[in-house]
Scaffold this active site. Structure first.
Site, PDB file in Angstrom:
ATOM      1  N   ARG A   1       0.870  -1.174   0.000  1.00 33.60           N
ATOM      2  CA  ARG A   1       0.000   0.000   0.000  1.00 33.60           C
ATOM      3  C   ARG A   1       0.900   1.215   0.000  1.00 33.60           C
ATOM      4  NH1 ARG A   1      -5.252  -0.520   1.693  1.00 33.60           N
ATOM      5  NH2 ARG A   1      -4.911  -2.635   2.442  1.00 33.60           N
ATOM      6  N   GLY A   2       0.736   2.086  -0.969  1.00 33.62           N
ATOM      7  CA  GLY A   2       1.585   3.272  -1.033  1.00 33.62           C
ATOM      8  C   GLY A   2       0.779   4.517  -0.747  1.00 33.62           C
ATOM      9  N   GLY A   3       1.422   5.663  -0.956  1.00 31.47           N
ATOM     10  CA  GLY A   3       0.738   6.918  -0.703  1.00 31.47           C
ATOM     11  C   GLY A   3      -0.450   7.103  -1.628  1.00 31.47           C
TER      12      GLY A   3
ATOM     13  N   VAL B   1      -1.319  -2.095  -4.195  1.00 32.49           N
ATOM     14  CA  VAL B   1      -0.767  -3.022  -5.182  1.00 32.49           C
ATOM     15  C   VAL B   1      -1.222  -4.436  -4.847  1.00 32.49           C
ATOM     16  CG1 VAL B   1       1.333  -3.890  -6.281  1.00 32.49           C
ATOM     17  CG2 VAL B   1       1.252  -1.534  -5.470  1.00 32.49           C
TER      18      VAL B   1
ATOM     19  N   LYS C   1      -1.540  -2.199  -9.797  1.00 34.85           N
ATOM     20  CA  LYS C   1      -1.650  -1.070  -8.874  1.00 34.85           C
ATOM     21  C   LYS C   1      -2.917  -0.309  -9.204  1.00 34.85           C
ATOM     22  CE  LYS C   1       0.908   2.795  -6.939  1.00 34.85           C
ATOM     23  NZ  LYS C   1       2.202   3.460  -6.841  1.00 34.85           N
TER      24      LYS C   1
ATOM     25  N   ASP D   1      11.054  10.886  -4.549  1.00 37.03           N
ATOM     26  CA  ASP D   1      10.612  10.196  -3.327  1.00 37.03           C
ATOM     27  C   ASP D   1      11.459   8.948  -3.087  1.00 37.03           C
ATOM     28  OD1 ASP D   1       9.109   9.834  -1.065  1.00 37.03           O
ATOM     29  OD2 ASP D   1       7.495   8.753  -2.088  1.00 37.03           O
TER      30      ASP D   1
END
Lengths: 297, 248
Positions: free
Chosen positions: A34-36, A40, A55, A144
């Site tokens: 889990r990203g910002g 996924v 994603k 990032d």
């Protein structure tokens, strides 16, 4: 209505977020991360009969454009150290998704929890610099970089992930919005000075990663990290290539550009680089002294 | 160490979201404020009541009075005017206000003088108390975590009520029944698609499609409620992640 137990709450969360895939060629698997911006999942490509990573924009996140842009950015930078995108699409509920190569390995932060020899870690660091340098040559700044966005494969290969907030230098971006991760963000990013962001902003993040990578670094390594994370952009390495080269010089026992050597430093370096020769000379001298002493007595 | 990617304005200015009850509660007309207050009470009264019962260890009767008292005081004293989106989520702000209110009440011991057990807001405390008996409280539950989980439960309950009404109005009762049998069932009692298909006289593919459509409806309603309860895009995203993304 029935009482919603914690298990039902958890299930409702999962099904609420789960992408509806009828009409697309993938069968959904488990959540991989889990990203910002998105979630996924592992997915199976029914046409090509292979597993991929899918994603999808997180529920509630309305920034479809950013997601689409991430896929386009990834498609522009074809490099073995950058995950290739296979497909982009929109789900029935309007959320954007894309599929990419399923990466197997561990995140750099997880990888570093195991002990590794410093030279191995530094060579790994050099390999991370390569895809980033390639992206820079294409006018793209990651913005990032952090251990959680770097994957180390089973054979030591590296993949730089999560290009969702990458800055495409040819596209104007107004100042104000702060993008990045605290502790890895360059001062220009923290100040929201997006027009000032360039390859040196990623150099800064790489310097932060280097600091975390090697515990108790030698003086030259400390100087390299210090130069990479200089608050003023002009005092940093101008590219990750330069940074990687300096690391290479350190590994080869040569003087590094970030560390002006004193005579003592130089002697110490030469000594450590030529241990065998120094030992032979010392042995020879000792023998001569002993022979001289025996001759006298 | 904060390792989350941050995407946000550096100066704290965010676009205001339309239809936000939080924004209306802070700056709308008296009529708007009353409606907004109602939405806030609907979403928060149960977490507040349970929080007072469990985390402040109050008795059932005291918790009822304090819950009523808190929301009435918030309306009278315009508590919600003090909320600043750039400083955090409304949920956190409300909990901080609640803690301050409870600390004051406990210190002054004026609760009975003020309320005296009179029911002032139409809140179904019996149901909330019944739910409390079933709550699984972990020993390491922090006040924040407890409040967040009960808030999630409250939002989902409200969304499910709205979903049930919507399905009934649209003649999709079977869709909702399937959803109830599959997604609202305890994991050990969850039927399979095939058994549901046989029970409802549908094909497995239809069961799958009906469930997907109700889940979409549920997701849409949850988002609508969240939009009402947040005042900026950033807060909305953060709360959506907290509601749907974080560990329970």
């Amino acid at each position: 209505m029935e009482w919603l137990s914690n298990n039902v709450l958890k299930h409702l969360r999962e099904v609420s977020e789960m992408p509806d895939l009828p009409g697309v060629r993938y069968r959904l698997g488990e959540v991989l991360g889990r990203g910002g911006m998105g979630v996924v999942y592992r997915a199976h490509d029914l046409e090509l009969q292979r597993d991929v990573a899918l994603k999808v924009l997180a529920i509630g996140d309305t920034d479809s454009e950013r997601m689409q842009r991430e896929a386009q950015v990834l498609a522009r930078i074809e490099h073995p150290g950058i995950v290739p995108v296979h497909d982009v699409g929109t789900l029935e509920d309007g959320r954007v998704f894309y599929t990419m190569k399923l990466v197997r390995g561990s995140r750099l932060d997880e990888y570093c929890r195991q002990p590794h020899p410093v030279p191995d870690l530094l060579r790994l660091f050099q390999r991370i610099c390569e895809p980033i340098a390639f992206a820079h040559s294409q006018g793209i700044v990651h913005r990032d970089l952090k251990p959680a966005n770097i994957m180390v494969g089973q054979f030591g290969e590296v993949l730089v992930l999560d290009w969702g907030v990458a800055r495409v230098l040819s596209e104007p971006e107004p100042d104000g919005e702060v993008i990045g991760t605290q502790n890895y963000m360059s001062p220009e990013q923290s100040a929201g000075l997006n027009t000032d962001i360039d390859a040196r902003s990623d150099v800064y993040a790489m310097g932060c990663i280097l600091q975390g990578l090697v515990q108790k670094p030698a003086k030259p390594l400390r100087s390299i990290a210090r130069k990479a994370t200089a608050p003023e952009r002009d005092r940093r390495y101008s590219s990750t290539v330069e940074l990687a080269d300096d690391i290479g010089r350190y590994l080869d026992g040569l003087p590094v550009s970030a560390h002006p050597e004193s005579i003592l430093d130089r002697a110490r370096r030469l000594l450590s680089n030529n241990r065998t020769l120094v030992a032979l000379i010392l042995a020879y001298l000792m023998m001569r002294i002993l022979l001289f002493w025996f001759a006298r007595t | 160490m904060d390792t989350d990617t941050r995407i946000g304005s550096g100066d704290g200015r965010f676009p205001e979201t339309r239809h936000s009850a939080i924004a209306a509660a802070r700056s709308g007309t008296p009529a708007d404020r009353a409606v907004a207050h109602e939405s806030i009470v609907a979403a928060y009264w149960k977490p507040v009541y349970k929080y007072i019962r469990i985390k402040w260890k109050s008795s059932n009767e005291d918790a009822k009075d304090l819950t009523q008292g808190f929301f009435l005081r918030a309306l009278e004293k315009d508590f919600f005017d003090g909320y600043r989106p750039e400083k955090g989520t409304f949920r956190t702000y409300l909990r901080v206000c609640l803690d301050a209110f409870l600390a004051n009440e406990r210190q002054a011991s004026q609760r009975l003088k003020r309320g005296g057990g009179t029911i002032l807001l139409p809140l179904d405390f019996t149901t909330a108390e019944g739910e409390l008996q079933q709550i699984e409280i972990a020993q390491d539950d922090s006040p924040d975590r407890f409040f967040a989980r009960e808030w999630t439960r409250s939002i989902f309950e409200n969304a499910l009520l709205a979903l049930r009404e919507e399905c009934a109005a649209q003649g999709k009762q079977i869709h909702y029944d399937l959803f109830e049998r599959y997604d609202l069932a305890a994991s050990d009692a969850r039927a399979t698609y095939a058994s549901l298909a046989a029970e409802f006289g549908l094909s497995s593919v239809t069961v799958n499609n009906y469930l997907a459509s109700v889940r979409r409806g549920f997701r849409r309603i949850v988002i609508r409620i969240l939009r009402e309860l947040t005042s900026s895009e950033e807060e909305f995203r953060s709360e959506a992640r907290a509601l749907l993304g974080a560990e329970l």
